[in-house]
Design a protein around this motif. Structure first.
Motif, PDB file in Angstrom:
ATOM      1  N   MET A  34       0.840  -1.191   0.000  1.00 41.51           N
ATOM      2  CA  MET A  34       0.000   0.000   0.000  1.00 41.51           C
ATOM      3  C   MET A  34       0.875   1.241   0.000  1.00 41.51           C
ATOM      4  O   MET A  34       1.974   1.243   0.548  1.00 41.51           O
ATOM      5  CB  MET A  34      -0.886   0.012   1.241  1.00 41.51           C
ATOM      6  CG  MET A  34      -1.963  -1.035   1.252  1.00 41.51           C
ATOM      7  SD  MET A  34      -3.101  -0.832   2.615  1.00 41.51           S
ATOM      8  CE  MET A  34      -2.129  -1.415   3.977  1.00 41.51           C
ATOM      9  N   SER A  35       0.344   2.299  -0.574  1.00 41.97           N
ATOM     10  CA  SER A  35       1.060   3.574  -0.562  1.00 41.97           C
ATOM     11  C   SER A  35       0.871   4.220   0.807  1.00 41.97           C
ATOM     12  O   SER A  35       0.011   3.826   1.601  1.00 41.97           O
ATOM     13  CB  SER A  35       0.520   4.489  -1.650  1.00 41.97           C
ATOM     14  OG  SER A  35      -0.813   4.860  -1.351  1.00 41.97           O
ATOM     15  N   GLN A  36       1.659   5.224   1.086  1.00 37.51           N
ATOM     16  CA  GLN A  36       1.560   5.932   2.366  1.00 37.51           C
ATOM     17  C   GLN A  36       0.201   6.618   2.490  1.00 37.51           C
ATOM     18  O   GLN A  36      -0.381   6.671   3.568  1.00 37.51           O
ATOM     19  CB  GLN A  36       2.691   6.959   2.494  1.00 37.51           C
ATOM     20  CG  GLN A  36       2.776   7.606   3.864  1.00 37.51           C
ATOM     21  CD  GLN A  36       3.017   6.600   4.975  1.00 37.51           C
ATOM     22  OE1 GLN A  36       3.834   5.706   4.830  1.00 37.51           O
ATOM     23  NE2 GLN A  36       2.316   6.738   6.074  1.00 37.51           N
ATOM     24  N   ASN A  37      -0.314   7.103   1.372  1.00 37.66           N
ATOM     25  CA  ASN A  37      -1.625   7.747   1.362  1.00 37.66           C
ATOM     26  C   ASN A  37      -2.715   6.765   1.778  1.00 37.66           C
ATOM     27  O   ASN A  37      -3.620   7.110   2.555  1.00 37.66           O
ATOM     28  CB  ASN A  37      -1.906   8.315  -0.036  1.00 37.66           C
ATOM     29  CG  ASN A  37      -3.118   9.207  -0.050  1.00 37.66           C
ATOM     30  OD1 ASN A  37      -3.513   9.729   0.982  1.00 37.66           O
ATOM     31  ND2 ASN A  37      -3.708   9.385  -1.211  1.00 37.66           N
ATOM     32  N   GLN A  38      -2.639   5.535   1.273  1.00 41.26           N
ATOM     33  CA  GLN A  38      -3.626   4.518   1.637  1.00 41.26           C
ATOM     34  C   GLN A  38      -3.515   4.156   3.113  1.00 41.26           C
ATOM     35  O   GLN A  38      -4.521   3.969   3.790  1.00 41.26           O
ATOM     36  CB  GLN A  38      -3.433   3.268   0.787  1.00 41.26           C
ATOM     37  CG  GLN A  38      -3.881   3.417  -0.636  1.00 41.26           C
ATOM     38  CD  GLN A  38      -3.587   2.185  -1.451  1.00 41.26           C
ATOM     39  OE1 GLN A  38      -2.516   1.599  -1.337  1.00 41.26           O
ATOM     40  NE2 GLN A  38      -4.536   1.797  -2.287  1.00 41.26           N
ATOM     41  N   LYS A  39      -2.284   4.061   3.621  1.00 41.63           N
ATOM     42  CA  LYS A  39      -2.086   3.739   5.039  1.00 41.63           C
ATOM     43  C   LYS A  39      -2.689   4.814   5.932  1.00 41.63           C
ATOM     44  O   LYS A  39      -3.334   4.512   6.942  1.00 41.63           O
ATOM     45  CB  LYS A  39      -0.595   3.579   5.337  1.00 41.63           C
ATOM     46  CG  LYS A  39       0.003   2.329   4.734  1.00 41.63           C
ATOM     47  CD  LYS A  39       1.489   2.265   5.004  1.00 41.63           C
ATOM     48  CE  LYS A  39       2.118   1.083   4.311  1.00 41.63           C
ATOM     49  NZ  LYS A  39       3.579   1.042   4.498  1.00 41.63           N
ATOM     50  N   ASP A  40      -2.480   6.074   5.562  1.00 41.47           N
ATOM     51  CA  ASP A  40      -3.036   7.187   6.335  1.00 41.47           C
ATOM     52  C   ASP A  40      -4.559   7.163   6.313  1.00 41.47           C
ATOM     53  O   ASP A  40      -5.215   7.400   7.327  1.00 41.47           O
ATOM     54  CB  ASP A  40      -2.533   8.522   5.792  1.00 41.47           C
ATOM     55  CG  ASP A  40      -1.039   8.711   5.983  1.00 41.47           C
ATOM     56  OD1 ASP A  40      -0.454   8.000   6.833  1.00 41.47           O
ATOM     57  OD2 ASP A  40      -0.463   9.558   5.277  1.00 41.47           O
ATOM     58  N   LYS A  41      -5.104   6.851   5.155  1.00 44.66           N
ATOM     59  CA  LYS A  41      -6.555   6.794   5.012  1.00 44.66           C
ATOM     60  C   LYS A  41      -7.147   5.667   5.865  1.00 44.66           C
ATOM     61  O   LYS A  41      -8.184   5.836   6.506  1.00 44.66           O
ATOM     62  CB  LYS A  41      -6.917   6.601   3.542  1.00 44.66           C
ATOM     63  CG  LYS A  41      -8.345   6.919   3.204  1.00 44.66           C
ATOM     64  CD  LYS A  41      -8.554   6.953   1.702  1.00 44.66           C
ATOM     65  CE  LYS A  41      -9.963   7.359   1.364  1.00 44.66           C
ATOM     66  NZ  LYS A  41     -10.199   7.429  -0.071  1.00 44.66           N
ATOM     67  N   MET A  61      -6.579  -4.619   0.250  1.00 42.73           N
ATOM     68  CA  MET A  61      -5.835  -3.503  -0.327  1.00 42.73           C
ATOM     69  C   MET A  61      -4.382  -3.880  -0.598  1.00 42.73           C
ATOM     70  O   MET A  61      -3.782  -3.393  -1.558  1.00 42.73           O
ATOM     71  CB  MET A  61      -5.930  -2.282   0.575  1.00 42.73           C
ATOM     72  CG  MET A  61      -7.303  -1.631   0.532  1.00 42.73           C
ATOM     73  SD  MET A  61      -7.485  -0.256   1.644  1.00 42.73           S
ATOM     74  CE  MET A  61      -6.525   0.977   0.802  1.00 42.73           C
ATOM     75  N   LYS A  62      -3.797  -4.745   0.225  1.00 41.71           N
ATOM     76  CA  LYS A  62      -2.445  -5.215  -0.049  1.00 41.71           C
ATOM     77  C   LYS A  62      -2.409  -6.048  -1.323  1.00 41.71           C
ATOM     78  O   LYS A  62      -1.400  -6.107  -2.005  1.00 41.71           O
ATOM     79  CB  LYS A  62      -1.910  -6.034   1.125  1.00 41.71           C
ATOM     80  CG  LYS A  62      -1.460  -5.183   2.281  1.00 41.71           C
ATOM     81  CD  LYS A  62      -0.920  -6.027   3.406  1.00 41.71           C
ATOM     82  CE  LYS A  62      -0.537  -5.168   4.586  1.00 41.71           C
ATOM     83  NZ  LYS A  62      -0.063  -5.982   5.718  1.00 41.71           N
ATOM     84  N   GLY A  63      -3.524  -6.680  -1.649  1.00 43.05           N
ATOM     85  CA  GLY A  63      -3.629  -7.459  -2.871  1.00 43.05           C
ATOM     86  C   GLY A  63      -3.895  -6.630  -4.108  1.00 43.05           C
ATOM     87  O   GLY A  63      -3.921  -7.146  -5.221  1.00 43.05           O
ATOM     88  N   GLY A  64      -4.131  -5.314  -3.917  1.00 43.68           N
ATOM     89  CA  GLY A  64      -4.312  -4.438  -5.070  1.00 43.68           C
ATOM     90  C   GLY A  64      -5.715  -3.901  -5.255  1.00 43.68           C
ATOM     91  O   GLY A  64      -5.988  -3.188  -6.212  1.00 43.68           O
ATOM     92  N   THR A  65      -6.633  -4.226  -4.349  1.00 40.40           N
ATOM     93  CA  THR A  65      -8.005  -3.743  -4.443  1.00 40.40           C
ATOM     94  C   THR A  65      -8.072  -2.284  -4.011  1.00 40.40           C
ATOM     95  O   THR A  65      -7.319  -1.857  -3.150  1.00 40.40           O
ATOM     96  CB  THR A  65      -8.921  -4.585  -3.520  1.00 40.40           C
ATOM     97  OG1 THR A  65      -8.695  -5.958  -3.777  1.00 40.40           O
ATOM     98  CG2 THR A  65     -10.386  -4.283  -3.751  1.00 40.40           C
ATOM     99  N   SER A  66      -8.990  -1.539  -4.590  1.00 43.12           N
ATOM    100  CA  SER A  66      -9.138  -0.134  -4.220  1.00 43.12           C
ATOM    101  C   SER A  66      -9.809  -0.007  -2.851  1.00 43.12           C
ATOM    102  O   SER A  66     -10.411  -0.960  -2.339  1.00 43.12           O
ATOM    103  CB  SER A  66      -9.980   0.603  -5.263  1.00 43.12           C
ATOM    104  OG  SER A  66     -11.318   0.168  -5.200  1.00 43.12           O
ATOM    105  N   PHE A  67      -9.704   1.174  -2.273  1.00 40.73           N
ATOM    106  CA  PHE A  67     -10.278   1.432  -0.951  1.00 40.73           C
ATOM    107  C   PHE A  67     -11.781   1.194  -0.951  1.00 40.73           C
ATOM    108  O   PHE A  67     -12.321   0.513  -0.088  1.00 40.73           O
ATOM    109  CB  PHE A  67      -9.967   2.874  -0.526  1.00 40.73           C
ATOM    110  CG  PHE A  67     -10.462   3.221   0.855  1.00 40.73           C
ATOM    111  CD1 PHE A  67      -9.656   3.001   1.952  1.00 40.73           C
ATOM    112  CD2 PHE A  67     -11.718   3.754   1.045  1.00 40.73           C
ATOM    113  CE1 PHE A  67     -10.085   3.319   3.223  1.00 40.73           C
ATOM    114  CE2 PHE A  67     -12.170   4.067   2.311  1.00 40.73           C
ATOM    115  CZ  PHE A  67     -11.351   3.851   3.409  1.00 40.73           C
TER     116      PHE A  67
END
Length: 80
Positions: A34-41, A61-67
């Motif tokens: 995940m990107s840092q933005n996704q982690k923050d979200k 999300m680690k598998g590539g699925t969107s939020f």
């Protein structure tokens, strides 16, 4: 006389029928991270949801699925 004597319409129809339909495949082997933005979200999102809900979302999300897709799937599986 040319050697291409088949009717073009018949050839086109046979080619169209020969193509197999594509299937949607979900890749399970690679973890994309995940990107840092996704982690923050997710951190902000965790205030309003259970730990089970969040763990399902993180896995997806680690598998590539969107939020949004991960959130809707987690709501269906666990609830809020």
């Amino acid at each position: 006389m040319p050697y291409h004597t088949q009717d073009k319409k018949k050839v086109m129809k046979s080619k169209a029928k020969a193509k197999p339909k594509k299937k949607v495949v979900i890749k399970k082997g690679k973890k994309m991270g995940m990107s840092q933005n996704q982690k923050d979200k997710l951190k902000e999102h965790a205030k309003h949801h259970s730990t089970k809900h969040m763990s399902i979302m993180k896995k997806m999300m680690k598998g590539g699925t969107s939020f949004r897709v991960a959130h809707n799937a987690a709501k269906k599986m666990v609830g809020k």
